[in-house]
Motif scaffolding. Structure first.
Motif, PDB file in Angstrom:
ATOM      1  N   PHE A  17       0.798  -1.224   0.000  1.00  0.00           N
ATOM      2  CA  PHE A  17       0.000   0.000   0.000  1.00  0.00           C
ATOM      3  C   PHE A  17       0.834   1.278   0.000  1.00  0.00           C
ATOM      4  O   PHE A  17       0.331   2.346  -0.303  1.00  0.00           O
ATOM      5  N   THR A  28       1.010   1.859  -6.287  1.00  0.00           N
ATOM      6  CA  THR A  28       0.836   0.879  -5.219  1.00  0.00           C
ATOM      7  C   THR A  28      -0.629   0.454  -5.140  1.00  0.00           C
ATOM      8  O   THR A  28      -1.490   0.992  -5.847  1.00  0.00           O
ATOM      9  N   SER A  30      -2.707   1.186  -2.943  1.00  0.00           N
ATOM     10  CA  SER A  30      -3.570   2.287  -2.498  1.00  0.00           C
ATOM     11  C   SER A  30      -4.120   3.105  -3.664  1.00  0.00           C
ATOM     12  O   SER A  30      -5.105   3.825  -3.504  1.00  0.00           O
ATOM     13  N   TYR A  39      -5.017  -6.701   3.807  1.00  0.00           N
ATOM     14  CA  TYR A  39      -3.599  -6.759   3.495  1.00  0.00           C
ATOM     15  C   TYR A  39      -3.339  -7.903   2.525  1.00  0.00           C
ATOM     16  O   TYR A  39      -4.052  -8.911   2.539  1.00  0.00           O
TER      17      TYR A  39
END
Length: 189
Positions: A17, A28, A30, A39
């Motif tokens: 992330f 990433t 995110s 996760y």
């Protein structure tokens, strides 16, 4: 019940992330996923594409990622070369890498799959043929499939993780994810 996301990771995206310490800005998770508390269960290299599972349950995450559970991971692999069956046999027996012998892989030659376009596209060379393999492994060493194909003289050009266990990326566009329920064999409570 655990939340489990099936994400089709595009080429060039990190399987985390955040990107700490990099002098360049890299994409990433995110950039694609805004779901708190999930996760990655394992990793997928930046230059690989396809299925990445994310969950919010540590025991399920470990069960998916830990090599001792030998969960099958299937990859669609474009390689440089035109292998014969005899060229694939070492992969089926296990290949010696610098970190030891791999477990035997299930390997078959396949027709080019109907996949999304990759950005950037694979470099095509007119004088060197390429072909596609479907490879299933039950380990998770760093860059394992790429190292295995290179060890038998078939460098990987494109690597797409198609499935992990019964979960598949089929039908999920690159950069998108779907919420899945865990299968009965993966209850964690």
């Amino acid at each position: 019940m655990a939340r489990l996301l099936l994400f089709n990771k595009p080429f060039g995206v990190l399987s985390q992330f955040t990107d700490r310490g990099s002098p360049t800005v890299r994409s990433t998770l995110s950039d694609f996923i805004d779901v708190p508390g999930v996760y990655p269960a394992g990793r997928l290299d930046r230059d690989s594409e396809g299925l990445l599972l994310l969950c919010d349950d540590g025991r399920l995450q470990a069960r998916i990622a830990d090599p001792r559970f030998k969960m099958p991971k299937t990859y669609l692999v474009q390689v440089e070369g035109d292998p014969e069956e005899s060229d694939l046999e070492p992969l089926r027996r296990g290949v010696r890498l610098n970190d030891g012998m791999t477990l035997p892989a299930d390997v078959v030659r396949i027709d080019p799959p109907d996949l999304w376009l990759r950005d950037p596209p694979i470099r095509q060379r007119k004088s060197i043929p390429d072909s596609w393999l479907k490879i299933t492994i039950r380990e998770g060493r760093n860059r394992q499939v790429r190292r295995m194909t290179a060890a038998v003289g078939l460098p990987t050009l494109r690597l797409v993780r198609w499935s992990i266990g019964d979960w598949s990326v089929g039908g999920i566009p690159p950069g998108a994810f779907e919420l899945s329920s865990t299968s009965p064999g993966f209850q964690t409570s």
